[in-house]
Motif scaffolding. Sequence first.
Motif, PDB file in Angstrom:
ATOM      1  N   CYS A  21      46.239  -5.329  52.245  1.00 10.34           N
ATOM      2  CA  CYS A  21      46.032  -6.990  51.869  1.00 10.34           C
ATOM      3  C   CYS A  21      45.512  -7.777  52.868  1.00 10.34           C
ATOM      4  O   CYS A  21      44.708  -8.396  53.011  1.00 10.34           O
ATOM      5  N   LEU A  22      45.642  -7.221  54.070  1.00  7.29           N
ATOM      6  CA  LEU A  22      45.117  -8.270  55.149  1.00  7.29           C
ATOM      7  C   LEU A  22      43.777  -7.945  55.894  1.00  7.29           C
ATOM      8  O   LEU A  22      42.718  -9.253  55.961  1.00  7.29           O
ATOM      9  N   ALA A  25      42.133  -9.075  53.088  1.00  6.09           N
ATOM     10  CA  ALA A  25      41.956 -10.950  52.969  1.00  6.09           C
ATOM     11  C   ALA A  25      40.782 -11.344  54.324  1.00  6.09           C
ATOM     12  O   ALA A  25      40.451 -12.228  54.387  1.00  6.09           O
ATOM     13  N   TYR A  26      40.572 -10.945  55.709  1.00  5.37           N
ATOM     14  CA  TYR A  26      39.891 -11.813  56.697  1.00  5.37           C
ATOM     15  C   TYR A  26      38.869 -10.834  56.333  1.00  5.37           C
ATOM     16  O   TYR A  26      37.686 -11.358  57.160  1.00  5.37           O
ATOM     17  N   TYR A  28      37.088 -10.486  53.566  1.00  4.14           N
ATOM     18  CA  TYR A  28      36.922 -11.993  52.745  1.00  4.14           C
ATOM     19  C   TYR A  28      36.253 -13.165  53.280  1.00  4.14           C
ATOM     20  O   TYR A  28      35.474 -13.794  53.111  1.00  4.14           O
ATOM     21  N   GLU A  29      37.489 -13.273  54.509  1.00  2.00           N
ATOM     22  CA  GLU A  29      37.118 -14.768  55.067  1.00  2.00           C
ATOM     23  C   GLU A  29      36.276 -14.407  55.686  1.00  2.00           C
ATOM     24  O   GLU A  29      35.628 -15.731  55.975  1.00  2.00           O
ATOM     25  N   LEU A  38      41.471 -19.279  52.047  1.00  2.00           N
ATOM     26  CA  LEU A  38      41.510 -19.136  52.853  1.00  2.00           C
ATOM     27  C   LEU A  38      41.240 -19.525  54.758  1.00  2.00           C
ATOM     28  O   LEU A  38      41.543 -19.463  55.319  1.00  2.00           O
ATOM     29  N   VAL A  44      46.839 -21.088  55.366  1.00  2.65           N
ATOM     30  CA  VAL A  44      46.904 -19.698  56.188  1.00  2.65           C
ATOM     31  C   VAL A  44      48.258 -19.479  57.181  1.00  2.65           C
ATOM     32  O   VAL A  44      48.699 -19.067  57.539  1.00  2.65           O
ATOM     33  N   ILE A  47      51.245 -18.270  55.453  1.00  5.81           N
ATOM     34  CA  ILE A  47      51.115 -16.735  55.492  1.00  5.81           C
ATOM     35  C   ILE A  47      51.614 -16.182  56.570  1.00  5.81           C
ATOM     36  O   ILE A  47      52.720 -15.249  56.795  1.00  5.81           O
ATOM     37  N   LEU A 119      43.915 -15.017  61.298  1.00  4.84           N
ATOM     38  CA  LEU A 119      44.089 -14.356  60.146  1.00  4.84           C
ATOM     39  C   LEU A 119      44.282 -12.828  60.675  1.00  4.84           C
ATOM     40  O   LEU A 119      44.572 -11.496  61.352  1.00  4.84           O
TER      41      LEU A 119
END
Length: 496
Positions: A21-22, A25-26, A28-29, A38, A44, A47, A119
């Motif tokens: 998941c990270l 997310a990373y 995408y960010e 994000l 953040v 999280i 992140l």
Amino acid sequence: MGGKKIKVCRQTIYAFLLLMCLIIAYAYESTMVGSGVLHNIQFVSIIGTGILLYIIASWKTVYYRILSPYIIIVSTLYLTLCGQSVAWAFGLKAGYRDLRYAAYGTVTFLNNELCHALLYSYLCIVMLHVAVLAYVDPSTKKMKRVEKAFEKEKQNQLNSIDKRLYKILVVFGMLLIALTIVPYLVTNLKSYSIMRIKGYGAQYDSVSYGLNSIGAKIADFFPVGVVTLLFAWGKKTEYNKNNYELKCTFAYLIVGLHLFIQLLLSQRTGVILFTVAILFLYFTDKKIPRKWILFGILGCAILMAGMRMVDMIRSGSVADISDFFTYVADDDNNPVLDFLGDIGWNLMTTLEFQKVIPSAHGFGLGSSYLVSMTSIIPNLNFWTVHPAYQYGNISGWLQEYLRFSFGIGCTPVAESYYNFGVFGFLFFLIWGKFIASLNRKFDSPKSILDNYQVILFMGILLKSSVRSSMFAVFRPYIFYVVLPVILIKQYIKIER
């Protein structure tokens, strides 16, 4: 033909899913432009705080006790990287060094950059968690062991000589202290004199190399002797029960001398490391009583406030304790948040490496790790400056690039990005293997030397392992943690 089943604890799978998941997310960010969820620093940070709580809870579930080398290392690593996010998660200012408001000349830190660095830090920390969990045996709730028959025989031999090992440790510790105490006092009192005249930073300006640094190199072994004597005499055991009070008093007087000198130099690290070492000394073979946990939390808050006071005295912000109490009395000041913000300031190194690599400096591709290993070769005037210092001190390069007049430190996370960019988080598979081996010495010691090695690491190298690059860790680990154990083992063999 059936193969041997590999047991994997359920928490390892959960941690791996969190890692996936990270990664998403990373990724995408990294493609985001402008604002978004994000790039919301509070979101953040929430999280990250959740990840820290999850790591502690999952470790408590899978491991037979909460206190362990791993949980101390991963917690201090998180606070070093993301300490400011603990305050940000609750909408608070992260002390006087809050990166959201900090400015050093033209260098400032944007929220988007801070989120990006956080992140990546989470990625590395969760990768470390996955790696360590993979070495936990679900059936024993301890680290997995793979032992051959001859290793078991060797273990029985070692267990039979623990009493002799204690005697050797006492002699070894006393000998180290006797040989190093004069260079230690001379070197540090000289630094104190320079600091009194020119200020705190001046003690780092007169660094010597080669043969000129022999006195300082000898002095560096004094803490090893102090930790050794603390290990042998600091806690009552069946081996030191005769005249224990006298032995214990002497051991803690030596510890007090070391910490007094460190505080004279306005160094806070020694106090924290010896607190951790003593914690492991007393609770290696027993759990911490629940009634002590509340006192421990209160003690941590007092310790953090005290370390903030040391920082303010060395910077000249306050002159003495009464000035510090005046500072604390102001509702706008919080020494605990100041301390968390101070140690969490090291996120800046990761952030800056993400900005300047590879545009201003190519990826290291592992070079900083390799050249740092040459630090065990003594510089007997072979070089003006040791190659490990010249090429492995990556925070020194970043300091010069940013034109900062002060040291900026480093972290394993920043160094992993320096070498491999976004794929640097995979390096924590290797680091996880090392920490698992340290944890194995803690929960399944073959002899007291395993416990001794854990306490040496905690008392001397915990800070460097989470707040420095490999350059500042490899040589001390070999010389101050591995070498003493090798020497003692060799002596045992010769004595036989």
